[in-house]
Design a protein around this motif. Structure first.
Motif, PDB file in Angstrom:
ATOM      1  N   SER A  49      40.344  36.992  30.219  1.00 29.73           N
ATOM      2  CA  SER A  49      40.636  35.604  30.598  1.00 29.73           C
ATOM      3  C   SER A  49      39.755  34.634  29.825  1.00 29.73           C
ATOM      4  CB  SER A  49      40.420  35.420  32.104  1.00 29.73           C
ATOM      5  OG  SER A  49      41.323  36.200  32.850  1.00 29.73           O
ATOM      6  N   LYS A  50      38.504  35.032  29.589  1.00 32.99           N
ATOM      7  CA  LYS A  50      37.595  34.201  28.813  1.00 32.99           C
ATOM      8  C   LYS A  50      38.088  34.062  27.372  1.00 32.99           C
ATOM      9  CE  LYS A  50      33.533  32.199  27.914  1.00 32.99           C
ATOM     10  NZ  LYS A  50      33.704  31.967  26.483  1.00 32.99           N
ATOM     11  N   ARG A  51      38.557  35.146  26.799  1.00 30.03           N
ATOM     12  CA  ARG A  51      39.060  35.100  25.420  1.00 30.03           C
ATOM     13  C   ARG A  51      40.277  34.192  25.304  1.00 30.03           C
ATOM     14  NH1 ARG A  51      36.962  40.480  24.896  1.00 30.03           N
ATOM     15  NH2 ARG A  51      38.719  41.378  26.053  1.00 30.03           N
ATOM     16  N   ARG A  52      41.085  34.144  26.366  1.00 27.78           N
ATOM     17  CA  ARG A  52      42.279  33.288  26.353  1.00 27.78           C
ATOM     18  C   ARG A  52      41.950  31.839  26.684  1.00 27.78           C
ATOM     19  NH1 ARG A  52      44.825  37.794  29.189  1.00 27.78           N
ATOM     20  NH2 ARG A  52      44.615  36.601  31.126  1.00 27.78           N
ATOM     21  N   GLY A  53      40.690  31.567  27.000  1.00 29.69           N
ATOM     22  CA  GLY A  53      40.283  30.200  27.312  1.00 29.69           C
ATOM     23  C   GLY A  53      40.672  29.751  28.703  1.00 29.69           C
ATOM     24  N   GLU A  54      40.960  30.699  29.591  1.00 26.06           N
ATOM     25  CA  GLU A  54      41.407  30.351  30.945  1.00 26.06           C
ATOM     26  C   GLU A  54      40.240  30.120  31.891  1.00 26.06           C
ATOM     27  OE1 GLU A  54      45.510  33.044  30.660  1.00 26.06           O
ATOM     28  OE2 GLU A  54      43.794  33.760  31.831  1.00 26.06           O
ATOM     29  N   VAL A  55      39.078  30.673  31.596  1.00 23.38           N
ATOM     30  CA  VAL A  55      37.896  30.522  32.440  1.00 23.38           C
ATOM     31  C   VAL A  55      36.682  30.297  31.547  1.00 23.38           C
ATOM     32  CG1 VAL A  55      38.819  31.990  34.291  1.00 23.38           C
ATOM     33  CG2 VAL A  55      37.404  33.006  32.484  1.00 23.38           C
ATOM     34  N   PHE A  56      35.622  29.733  32.153  1.00 23.44           N
ATOM     35  CA  PHE A  56      34.389  29.546  31.377  1.00 23.44           C
ATOM     36  C   PHE A  56      33.216  30.290  31.996  1.00 23.44           C
ATOM     37  CE2 PHE A  56      34.114  26.285  34.625  1.00 23.44           C
ATOM     38  CZ  PHE A  56      32.776  26.288  34.981  1.00 23.44           C
ATOM     39  N   GLY A  57      33.397  30.797  33.225  1.00 19.35           N
ATOM     40  CA  GLY A  57      32.301  31.480  33.890  1.00 19.35           C
ATOM     41  C   GLY A  57      32.794  32.361  35.013  1.00 19.35           C
ATOM     42  N   LEU A  58      31.833  32.933  35.746  1.00 23.49           N
ATOM     43  CA  LEU A  58      32.147  33.937  36.758  1.00 23.49           C
ATOM     44  C   LEU A  58      31.319  33.718  38.016  1.00 23.49           C
ATOM     45  CD1 LEU A  58      33.489  36.771  37.425  1.00 23.49           C
ATOM     46  CD2 LEU A  58      31.372  37.771  36.537  1.00 23.49           C
ATOM     47  N   PHE A  59      31.982  33.769  39.169  1.00 22.64           N
ATOM     48  CA  PHE A  59      31.308  33.778  40.470  1.00 22.64           C
ATOM     49  C   PHE A  59      31.471  35.179  41.037  1.00 22.64           C
ATOM     50  CE2 PHE A  59      31.079  33.533  45.027  1.00 22.64           C
ATOM     51  CZ  PHE A  59      30.090  32.598  45.291  1.00 22.64           C
ATOM     52  N   LEU A  60      30.356  35.868  41.286  1.00 21.55           N
ATOM     53  CA  LEU A  60      30.419  37.273  41.695  1.00 21.55           C
ATOM     54  C   LEU A  60      29.786  37.458  43.063  1.00 21.55           C
ATOM     55  CD1 LEU A  60      31.299  40.064  40.736  1.00 21.55           C
ATOM     56  CD2 LEU A  60      29.064  40.339  39.662  1.00 21.55           C
ATOM     57  N   SER A  61      30.573  37.979  43.999  1.00 16.85           N
ATOM     58  CA  SER A  61      30.101  38.213  45.360  1.00 16.85           C
ATOM     59  C   SER A  61      30.630  39.560  45.842  1.00 16.85           C
ATOM     60  CB  SER A  61      30.575  37.093  46.285  1.00 16.85           C
ATOM     61  OG  SER A  61      30.080  37.275  47.593  1.00 16.85           O
ATOM     62  N   SER A  62      30.208  39.956  47.040  1.00 14.71           N
ATOM     63  CA  SER A  62      30.666  41.229  47.590  1.00 14.71           C
ATOM     64  C   SER A  62      30.348  41.290  49.082  1.00 14.71           C
ATOM     65  CB  SER A  62      29.967  42.396  46.883  1.00 14.71           C
ATOM     66  OG  SER A  62      30.275  43.637  47.510  1.00 14.71           O
ATOM     67  N   ALA A  63      31.163  42.025  49.805  1.00 14.82           N
ATOM     68  CA  ALA A  63      30.777  42.420  51.153  1.00 14.82           C
ATOM     69  C   ALA A  63      29.644  43.441  51.031  1.00 14.82           C
ATOM     70  CB  ALA A  63      31.962  43.037  51.876  1.00 14.82           C
ATOM     71  N   VAL A  64      28.920  43.660  52.114  1.00 15.65           N
ATOM     72  CA  VAL A  64      27.810  44.612  52.067  1.00 15.65           C
ATOM     73  C   VAL A  64      28.355  46.039  52.003  1.00 15.65           C
ATOM     74  CG1 VAL A  64      25.772  45.514  53.255  1.00 15.65           C
ATOM     75  CG2 VAL A  64      26.284  43.062  53.330  1.00 15.65           C
ATOM     76  N   ILE A  65      27.906  46.770  50.993  1.00 15.53           N
ATOM     77  CA  ILE A  65      28.270  48.179  50.818  1.00 15.53           C
ATOM     78  C   ILE A  65      27.006  49.012  51.050  1.00 15.53           C
ATOM     79  CG2 ILE A  65      29.269  49.880  49.250  1.00 15.53           C
ATOM     80  CD1 ILE A  65      30.323  47.457  47.597  1.00 15.53           C
ATOM     81  N   ASN A  66      27.008  49.838  52.058  1.00 14.07           N
ATOM     82  CA  ASN A  66      25.857  50.675  52.449  1.00 14.07           C
ATOM     83  C   ASN A  66      24.687  49.838  52.977  1.00 14.07           C
ATOM     84  OD1 ASN A  66      27.239  53.011  51.771  1.00 14.07           O
ATOM     85  ND2 ASN A  66      26.403  53.079  49.701  1.00 14.07           N
ATOM     86  N   ASN A  67      24.054  49.052  52.099  1.00 16.03           N
ATOM     87  CA  ASN A  67      22.933  48.207  52.515  1.00 16.03           C
ATOM     88  C   ASN A  67      22.782  47.069  51.501  1.00 16.03           C
ATOM     89  OD1 ASN A  67      20.941  49.043  50.346  1.00 16.03           O
ATOM     90  ND2 ASN A  67      21.292  51.049  51.318  1.00 16.03           N
TER      91      ASN A  67
END
Length: 285
Positions: free
Chosen positions: A5-23
């Protein structure tokens, strides 16, 4: 997917989150590993926002800060007593306050990671907090912890435990939480962009913001002695107190005044309801 998506110019950055896995630290390791791959394997130098998992260790938090452009840890409520009504698994001081203080310290002025922005979010209406309590916390976050932004998200009934206050409270207006969210965003903007102090934010006897009137308009109505503002001689801070004037409008006024006096609102592009409102608070001397 992100890199394509970055190469296609559709996004400029990333927001990364997650539910808790194990701990918390196991989850943070997964989040940080993705960021590390982007930074060092794929040489991505753009924007990465990483979610800090409540209860994460100091080492995991510092690692995330070293990889991110911005980080966030959601405070959820203004204080432990409200937080306890929502979660019996997390400790407010240990899992929320301690890591937020660490984030603040590691990104403070002159620190190696000072370029990293720290943000947080309140859930509005999930617990039994007042607007006044949220606003007090907002000022603490900006003034003491030096966070860059505070966000608000209205609680939506039916999504949480039936025993929490947000589920038990009867709302005569189903959109009340969303209007509270809107008013709190207005307060936040007044604090960050207009120079409003804590005493300038007016609430009623029960600590609530007026839902039927924006907080800047309310301040103006409660301080008639402050007006009229002289449009051709008042300073920036004074002009920003005029209902209908935002930072861009005031910037335009100050720029135009360096060349000539302003005699009509049309010269600065104000019209419609903004014009009707502002007319009551300024004079063209």
């Amino acid at each position: 997917m992100f890199l394509e998506s970055k190469r296609r110019g559709e996004v400029f950055g990333l927001f990364l989150s997650s539910a808790v896995i194990n701990n918390p630290d196991y989850t943070m390791d997964k989040i940080n590993t993705v960021a590390r791959l982007l930074r060092y394997k794929h040489d991505f130098r753009g924007y990465i926002h990483l979610k800090i998992i409540p209860g994460a260790s100091d080492a995991a938090i510092e690692d995330a800060l070293s990889l991110a452009s911005a980080v966030s840890l959601n405070i959820e409520t203004p204080g432990g007593k409200h937080f306890e009504m929502l979660s019996g698994k997390k400790d407010y001081e240990k899992d929320i306050v301690r890591p937020m203080k660490l984030m603040s310290r590691l990104t403070g002025k002159g620190m190696k990671l000072s370029r990293v922005k720290c943000t947080t979010q309140f859930i509005v209406g999930a617990s039994d907090e007042t607007d006044s309590e949220i606003i007090d916390s907002v000022f603490d976050l900006y003034e003491r912890l030096r966070f860059k932004r505070v966000y608000f998200s209205a609680y939506q009934k039916g999504l949480g435990d039936p025993n929490i206050p947000g589920e038990r409270h009867f709302l005569s207006n189903p959109g009340e939480h969303f209007m509270r969210e809107h008013r709190l965003y207005q307060v936040d903007f007044l604090v960050r962009k207009y120079g409003f102090s804590r005493k300038d934010i007016l609430v009623d006897g029960s600590g609530k913001l007026r839902l039927d009137k924006d907080p800047k308009q309310l301040w103006a109505e409660r301080h008639p002695d402050f007006y009229p503002v002289r449009i051709n001689s008042s300073d920036r801070a004074t002009l920003l107190r005029v209902p209908g004037f935002g930072p861009d409008t005031v910037k335009k006024i100050l720029a135009m005044r360096r060349e000539r006096n302003i005699s009509r609102f049309e010269e600065i592009g104000i019209k419609g309801k903004r014009l009707e409102n502002a007319l009551r608070y300024v004079i063209f001397e």
